[in-house]
Design an enzyme around this catalytic site. Sequence first.
Site, PDB file in Angstrom:
ATOM      1  CE1 TYR A 180      -8.429   3.404   8.740  1.00  0.00           C
ATOM      2  CE2 TYR A 180      -9.967   5.109   8.037  1.00  0.00           C
ATOM      3  CZ  TYR A 180      -8.751   4.460   7.907  1.00  0.00           C
ATOM      4  OH  TYR A 180      -7.862   4.890   6.955  1.00  0.00           O
TER       5      TYR A 180
ATOM      6  CG  ASP B 222       2.905  -5.754  17.149  1.00  0.00           C
ATOM      7  OD1 ASP B 222       2.262  -4.774  16.731  1.00  0.00           O
ATOM      8  OD2 ASP B 222       2.444  -6.551  17.993  1.00  0.00           O
ATOM      9  CB  VAL B 223       3.200  -0.386  14.896  1.00  0.00           C
ATOM     10  CG1 VAL B 223       3.960  -0.312  13.590  1.00  0.00           C
ATOM     11  CG2 VAL B 223       1.744  -0.806  14.699  1.00  0.00           C
TER      12      VAL B 223
ATOM     13  N   GLY C  56       0.781  -1.219   0.000  1.00  0.00           N
ATOM     14  CA  GLY C  56       0.000   0.000   0.000  1.00  0.00           C
ATOM     15  C   GLY C  56       0.817   1.275   0.000  1.00  0.00           C
TER      16      GLY C  56
ATOM     17  CG  ASP D 280       4.468  -4.701   6.576  1.00  0.00           C
ATOM     18  OD1 ASP D 280       3.962  -3.713   6.021  1.00  0.00           O
ATOM     19  OD2 ASP D 280       3.830  -5.750   6.816  1.00  0.00           O
TER      20      ASP D 280
END
Length: 257
Positions: A163, A69-70, A23, A43
């Site tokens: 979201y 992992d964010v 993306g 990522d």
Amino acid sequence: MTFTPEAFSLDDKPAFVTGAGSGIGRAVALGFAACGADVACFDRDAEAARATADQIVAARGRAVGVGGDVTSPESLAEAVRIAAESIGPIRTAVNCAGVAGATAAEDMPAEDFRRVVDINLTGVFLSAQAEARVMLAHGGGSIINIASMSGTIANRGLLQAHYNASKAGVMHLTRSLATEWADRGIRVNSISPGYTLTPMNKRPEVAERLKAYAADTPLGRIAEVEEMVGPAVFLASDAASFVTGSDLIVDGGYVCW
């Protein structure tokens, strides 16, 4: 101060990009490399991160792909450490990692709401925190957070309160960090894409509505992911040296109507 085209160069600005496996994140990583930056690609899909990095290396220069992992401070700290070893201390960062979904608010499980906010908002904070620790120790830099026009509007026909709320949070987090770090050399801005052909916007509940979204956009179409690269390059570069705390809406005019 005299302006020159070199102000848009990202030479000597090692970059860290989250969500770089696909993306917008992948497009930004490739675009930054084309503008001169060495890039650390982060990522949750380690293989996808390495594939983006390999494409950069094949095309022009240095890159490294790191899985992680964010939502994990430890994972981000390790990735930033690997980036420093591979391409040097980061001077610019773009936080693209995010998730979406669609559920009616009255039926939404609490864990679904928490998951979206944890990745989209807390993950951006933790990413910026890890990035800033390096930048503060090396003279500053530029952090760009990917928000969404959904932080400004409530999307007609989409049931995504979690979201929308998370992206509104990213916008105000960006302003807060910008003011906190301004006197120490870090600029923090956000980009709010409109409807863009990312994997998230190819999910069934969105894909069927893309024609309607295009019709509601003054420019008459959906954005390609590559159209987010130019705004990110601008905000990362010295051309934006007096820009901080801003949200740049890149939506083809959607929020005008």
